[in-house]
Design a protein around this motif. Structure first.
Motif, short mmCIF file in Angstrom:
data_model
loop_
_atom_site.label_atom_id
_atom_site.label_comp_id
_atom_site.label_asym_id
_atom_site.label_seq_id
_atom_site.Cartn_x
_atom_site.Cartn_y
_atom_site.Cartn_z
N LYS A 162 1.13 -0.89 0.04
CA LYS A 162 0.04 0.01 0.20
C LYS A 162 0.95 1.02 0.00
O LYS A 162 0.48 2.14 -0.60
N THR A 163 1.83 1.13 1.03
CA THR A 163 3.16 2.29 0.63
C THR A 163 3.19 2.65 -0.18
O THR A 163 3.82 3.25 -1.00
N ARG A 164 3.72 1.46 -1.26
CA ARG A 164 4.81 1.25 -3.05
C ARG A 164 3.35 2.40 -3.50
O ARG A 164 4.09 2.42 -4.23
N GLN A 165 2.62 1.61 -3.56
CA GLN A 165 1.14 2.37 -4.14
C GLN A 165 1.24 3.77 -4.21
O GLN A 165 1.13 4.32 -5.06
N LYS A 166 1.27 4.19 -2.61
CA LYS A 166 0.81 5.44 -2.41
C LYS A 166 2.49 6.28 -3.10
O LYS A 166 1.56 7.57 -3.89
N ILE A 167 3.51 5.88 -3.17
CA ILE A 167 4.32 6.57 -3.64
C ILE A 167 4.17 6.73 -5.24
O ILE A 167 4.79 7.65 -5.50
N ALA A 168 4.36 5.31 -5.79
CA ALA A 168 4.19 5.37 -7.13
C ALA A 168 2.89 6.34 -8.04
O ALA A 168 3.32 6.48 -8.89
N ALA A 169 2.30 6.69 -7.11
CA ALA A 169 0.52 7.33 -7.64
C ALA A 169 1.16 8.78 -7.74
O ALA A 169 0.93 9.75 -8.41
N GLY A 170 2.64 8.77 -6.47
CA GLY A 170 3.08 10.38 -6.80
C GLY A 170 2.18 11.76 -7.02
O GLY A 170 1.83 11.58 -7.88
N GLY A 171 2.04 12.32 -5.85
CA GLY A 171 1.82 13.74 -5.34
C GLY A 171 1.21 13.72 -4.62
O GLY A 171 1.29 13.27 -3.65
N TYR A 172 0.12 15.31 -4.09
CA TYR A 172 0.65 15.83 -2.67
C TYR A 172 -0.91 15.78 -2.92
O TYR A 172 -1.77 16.05 -3.59
N THR A 173 -1.72 15.84 -1.31
CA THR A 173 -2.60 16.15 -1.40
C THR A 173 -2.93 17.52 -1.59
O THR A 173 -1.68 17.85 -1.65
N LEU A 174 -4.58 18.03 -1.33
CA LEU A 174 -4.79 18.62 -1.85
C LEU A 174 -4.40 19.79 -0.69
O LEU A 174 -4.10 21.33 -0.91
N LEU A 175 -5.00 19.40 0.71
CA LEU A 175 -4.25 20.07 1.79
C LEU A 175 -2.78 20.70 1.94
O LEU A 175 -2.43 21.54 2.85
N GLU A 176 -2.29 19.04 1.74
CA GLU A 176 -0.61 19.62 1.79
C GLU A 176 0.09 20.37 0.32
O GLU A 176 0.82 21.39 0.73
N LEU A 177 -0.70 20.52 -0.62
CA LEU A 177 -0.74 22.37 -1.22
C LEU A 177 -0.92 23.51 -0.80
O LEU A 177 -0.02 23.97 -1.00
N LEU A 178 -2.20 23.46 -0.06
CA LEU A 178 -2.49 24.44 0.28
C LEU A 178 -1.55 24.73 1.69
O LEU A 178 -1.88 25.85 1.69
N ILE A 179 -1.03 24.03 2.70
CA ILE A 179 0.39 24.40 3.75
C ILE A 179 0.85 25.31 3.00
O ILE A 179 1.61 26.17 3.53
N VAL A 180 1.73 24.62 2.02
CA VAL A 180 2.59 24.70 1.55
C VAL A 180 2.73 26.21 0.74
O VAL A 180 3.07 26.94 0.83
N LEU A 181 1.91 26.55 0.50
CA LEU A 181 1.28 28.07 -1.07
C LEU A 181 0.64 29.17 0.37
O LEU A 181 1.55 29.91 0.33
N VAL A 182 0.14 28.53 1.83
CA VAL A 182 -0.38 29.64 2.51
C VAL A 182 0.92 29.61 3.39
O VAL A 182 1.50 31.10 3.78
N LEU A 183 2.23 29.06 3.52
CA LEU A 183 3.30 29.37 4.46
C LEU A 183 4.46 29.99 3.00
O LEU A 183 4.72 31.33 3.78
N MET A 184 4.49 29.61 1.93
CA MET A 184 4.92 30.85 0.57
C MET A 184 4.34 32.38 0.95
O MET A 184 4.93 33.25 0.70
N GLY A 185 2.52 32.09 0.78
CA GLY A 185 2.59 33.22 0.86
C GLY A 185 2.66 34.42 2.41
O GLY A 185 3.37 35.63 2.43
N LEU A 186 2.65 33.35 3.37
CA LEU A 186 3.34 34.03 4.56
C LEU A 186 4.67 35.37 4.45
O LEU A 186 4.91 35.83 4.26
N LEU A 187 5.65 33.72 4.37
CA LEU A 187 6.81 34.62 3.97
C LEU A 187 7.62 35.52 2.38
O LEU A 187 8.16 36.45 2.42
N THR A 188 6.20 35.47 1.66
CA THR A 188 6.91 36.39 0.57
C THR A 188 5.77 38.01 1.10
O THR A 188 6.92 38.88 1.28
N GLY A 189 5.05 37.93 2.09
CA GLY A 189 4.23 38.79 2.53
C GLY A 189 5.45 39.77 3.67
O GLY A 189 5.32 40.87 3.88
N ILE A 190 6.03 38.71 4.23
CA ILE A 190 7.41 39.33 4.88
C ILE A 190 8.65 40.30 4.96
O ILE A 190 9.05 40.75 5.38
#
Length: 157
Positions: A22-50
């Protein structure tokens, strides 16, 4: 002694194998969840704003320093330029003549004629001395010119 279901080597091995697949299948699917992407975007926005306002402030400070150094460099060479021309020159005349052959101020800079004393360079390159004030926006550059050579010395604000 009887082995329990969880510690049975056969079941334990198949459970481990199933989880590994199951772990192999998840890695093979290759991708991030929407939540992970949103967290990264929020952090990048905060750093840019600062960081952005600090970068703009640093850029303006460096630009001011470069332009200040340019004015001081031109003032340093002014006695020789006047001597080469063979004509006397008044610093207050650059306010009237924007295209002065002796001193050209960077864009946005002005000579503050209320804070500037009458500094006159004679045809031999010597001057009367005094204080000169240049303004750009709210920032001011005050320069002392000591006679007879009028070597410029920037005064601290």
């Amino acid at each position: 002694m009887m082995q329990t279901l969880a510690t049975s080597p056969k079941i334990s091995h198949s459970l481990h194998h199933s989880l590994h697949n199951k772990t192999r299948q998840k890695i093979a699917a290759g991708g991030y969840t929407l939540l992970e992407l949103l967290i990264v975007l929020v952090l990048m926005g905060l750093l840019t704003g600062i960081a952005t306002p600090r970068l703009l402030q640093m850029y303006e400070s460096v630009n001011f320093s470069l332009e200040r150094d340019d004015i001081l460099f031109q003032l340093e060479g002014l006695p020789f330029a006047v001597y080469q021309s063979g004509e006397s020159f008044s610093l207050l005349s650059i306010q009237d003549d924007e295209s002065s052959e002796f001193l050209s101020l960077p864009e946005g800079w002005e000579l503050d004629d209320f804070q500037t004393s009458e500094v006159i360079y004679n045809a031999f390159g010597y001057c009367t001395g005094g204080e000169v004030s240049f303004v750009k926006g709210e920032r001011t550059l005050q320069v002392s010119l000591e006679p007879p050579t009028c070597r410029p010395v920037a005064l601290e604000d």
